[in-house]
Design a protein around this motif. Structure first.
Motif, PDB file in Angstrom:
ATOM      1  N   ALA A   1      90.576 114.551  76.191  1.00 29.77           N
ATOM      2  CA  ALA A   1      91.906 114.888  76.700  1.00 29.77           C
ATOM      3  C   ALA A   1      92.421 113.625  77.379  1.00 29.77           C
ATOM      4  N   ASP A   2      92.695 112.597  76.617  1.00 30.79           N
ATOM      5  CA  ASP A   2      93.170 111.250  76.990  1.00 30.79           C
ATOM      6  C   ASP A   2      92.221 110.152  76.527  1.00 30.79           C
ATOM      7  N   CYS A   3      90.890 110.406  76.615  1.00 33.03           N
ATOM      8  CA  CYS A   3      89.932 109.413  76.122  1.00 33.03           C
ATOM      9  C   CYS A   3      90.093 109.276  74.610  1.00 33.03           C
ATOM     10  N   VAL A   4      89.456 108.245  74.049  1.00 31.45           N
ATOM     11  CA  VAL A   4      89.613 107.975  72.620  1.00 31.45           C
ATOM     12  C   VAL A   4      88.482 108.620  71.818  1.00 31.45           C
TER      13      VAL A   4
ATOM     14  N   LEU B   1      84.129 102.388  77.015  1.00 30.63           N
ATOM     15  CA  LEU B   1      84.565 101.139  76.389  1.00 30.63           C
ATOM     16  C   LEU B   1      83.826  99.957  77.009  1.00 30.63           C
ATOM     17  N   VAL B   2      83.768  99.967  78.338  1.00 36.78           N
ATOM     18  CA  VAL B   2      83.121  98.861  79.053  1.00 36.78           C
ATOM     19  C   VAL B   2      81.608  98.869  78.823  1.00 36.78           C
ATOM     20  N   LYS B   3      81.016 100.076  78.777  1.00 42.39           N
ATOM     21  CA  LYS B   3      79.560 100.179  78.597  1.00 42.39           C
ATOM     22  C   LYS B   3      79.117  99.961  77.153  1.00 42.39           C
ATOM     23  N   GLY B   4      80.063  99.953  76.221  1.00 42.87           N
ATOM     24  CA  GLY B   4      79.704  99.634  74.845  1.00 42.87           C
ATOM     25  C   GLY B   4      79.324 100.816  73.972  1.00 42.87           C
TER      26      GLY B   4
ATOM     27  N   PRO C   1      89.261  91.988  76.412  1.00 42.89           N
ATOM     28  CA  PRO C   1      90.615  91.480  76.705  1.00 42.89           C
ATOM     29  C   PRO C   1      91.731  92.289  76.050  1.00 42.89           C
ATOM     30  N   ALA C   2      91.449  92.878  74.884  1.00 41.94           N
ATOM     31  CA  ALA C   2      92.493  93.611  74.172  1.00 41.94           C
ATOM     32  C   ALA C   2      92.944  94.863  74.923  1.00 41.94           C
ATOM     33  N   ALA C   3      92.159  95.302  75.901  1.00 44.38           N
ATOM     34  CA  ALA C   3      92.508  96.512  76.645  1.00 44.38           C
ATOM     35  C   ALA C   3      93.481  96.230  77.785  1.00 44.38           C
TER      36      ALA C   3
ATOM     37  N   ASP D   1      94.586  99.824  77.879  1.00 42.82           N
ATOM     38  CA  ASP D   1      94.797 100.431  76.571  1.00 42.82           C
ATOM     39  C   ASP D   1      93.431 100.564  75.909  1.00 42.82           C
ATOM     40  N   VAL D   2      92.836 101.751  76.093  1.00 44.63           N
ATOM     41  CA  VAL D   2      91.466 101.944  75.607  1.00 44.63           C
ATOM     42  C   VAL D   2      91.424 101.910  74.079  1.00 44.63           C
TER      43      VAL D   2
END
Ligand code: ZN
Length: 242
Positions: free
Chosen positions: A104-107, A129-132, A179-181, A193-194
């Motif tokens: 509910a918002d996450c990708v 995203l950060v944890k991979g 960086p793209a986020a 921007d996840v």
């Protein structure tokens, strides 16, 4: 009810919206999340309705207890016990078994290598995203014979970079990893921007066939959004191979 279904690649991808289920407010209608305070019987009915509309046996859909981590569990059938393990990724080489991810918002990240017969589903929020979680899911697929160049990737409705406001320090931390986020809200404040981050990671891993849903959950009345509504339902993404 189902936002998308794509069989061109030989794999099936589906993302739900919030309509077509039996849940009462504030979970109306098609809440598929079992840990958000909704009536468990309504969730069970909704999961059956969604599965049937996809031509799936509800008993051949594997769910996760998502915790914003980077673990990926290999499965070859539904969980043997009633306890759903904590994981944010699932991978399988079993055809006909559908993997589901709740958001509910996450990708919601759906991956398939139709040649290897391997699919994966992953829950990628900002922490994941950060944890991979994305490279972890691709890695788990490779261990079962998949090749990134053959992987078809679809990401579903998620909060967009123009809506996902965060403190400047947090944006800096996320952008250090991806960086793209790095993003800015439509009102000019720091954001992440996840989805963009997920796609940048997939591209770097060699996944060429990628598509991103244009839907922003926070802006769409047809989708659940945690950041907009706090107490709300969960959408699901499903991936499977015939
Ligand atoms: Zn938005």
């Amino acid at each position: 009810m189902i936002g998308r279904r794509d069989t061109e690649s030989g794999a099936h991808f589906a993302f739900t919206d919030r309509w077509g289920g039996v849940s009462a407010a504030p979970y109306e209608e098609l809440n598929l999340g079992g840990a958000v305070g909704d009536d468990p019987e309504a969730v069970r009915t909704n999961r059956e309705l969604a599965a049937k509309s996809l031509g799936l046996d509800p008993g051949r859909v594997v769910w996760m207890n998502q915790v914003h981590g980077n673990a990926v569990a290999e499965v070859d059938g539904p969980w043997a016990t009633r306890l759903t393990p904590e994981t944010d990724g699932l991978v399988t080489a079993t055809r006909g078994l559908a993997l589901a991810v709740l958001t509910a918002d996450c990708v919601p990240v759906l991956l398939a290598d139709p040649v290897a017969g391997v699919v994966a589903a992953a829950h990628a929020g900002r922490p994941g995203l950060v944890k991979g979680i994305v490279p972890a899911a691709v890695d788990a697929m490779e261990s079962l014979g998949a090749e990134p160049s053959r992987i078809v990737a679809r990401t579903g409705p998620a909060v967009c970079g123009r809506c996902y406001e965060v403190p400047a320090q947090l944006r800096a931390e996320v952008a250090e990893t991806e960086p793209a986020a790095h993003a800015e809200t439509s009102w000019g404040t720091p954001a992440v921007d996840v989805s963009a981050g997920v796609h940048a990671q997939l591209k770097r891993l060699g996944v060429r066939d990628r598509e991103q849903s244009p839907v922003c959950t926070r802006e769409s009345a047809d989708h659940f959004s945690y950041r907009r509504d706090r107490t709300t339902g969960r959408l699901a993404g499903y991936v499977w191979l015939d």
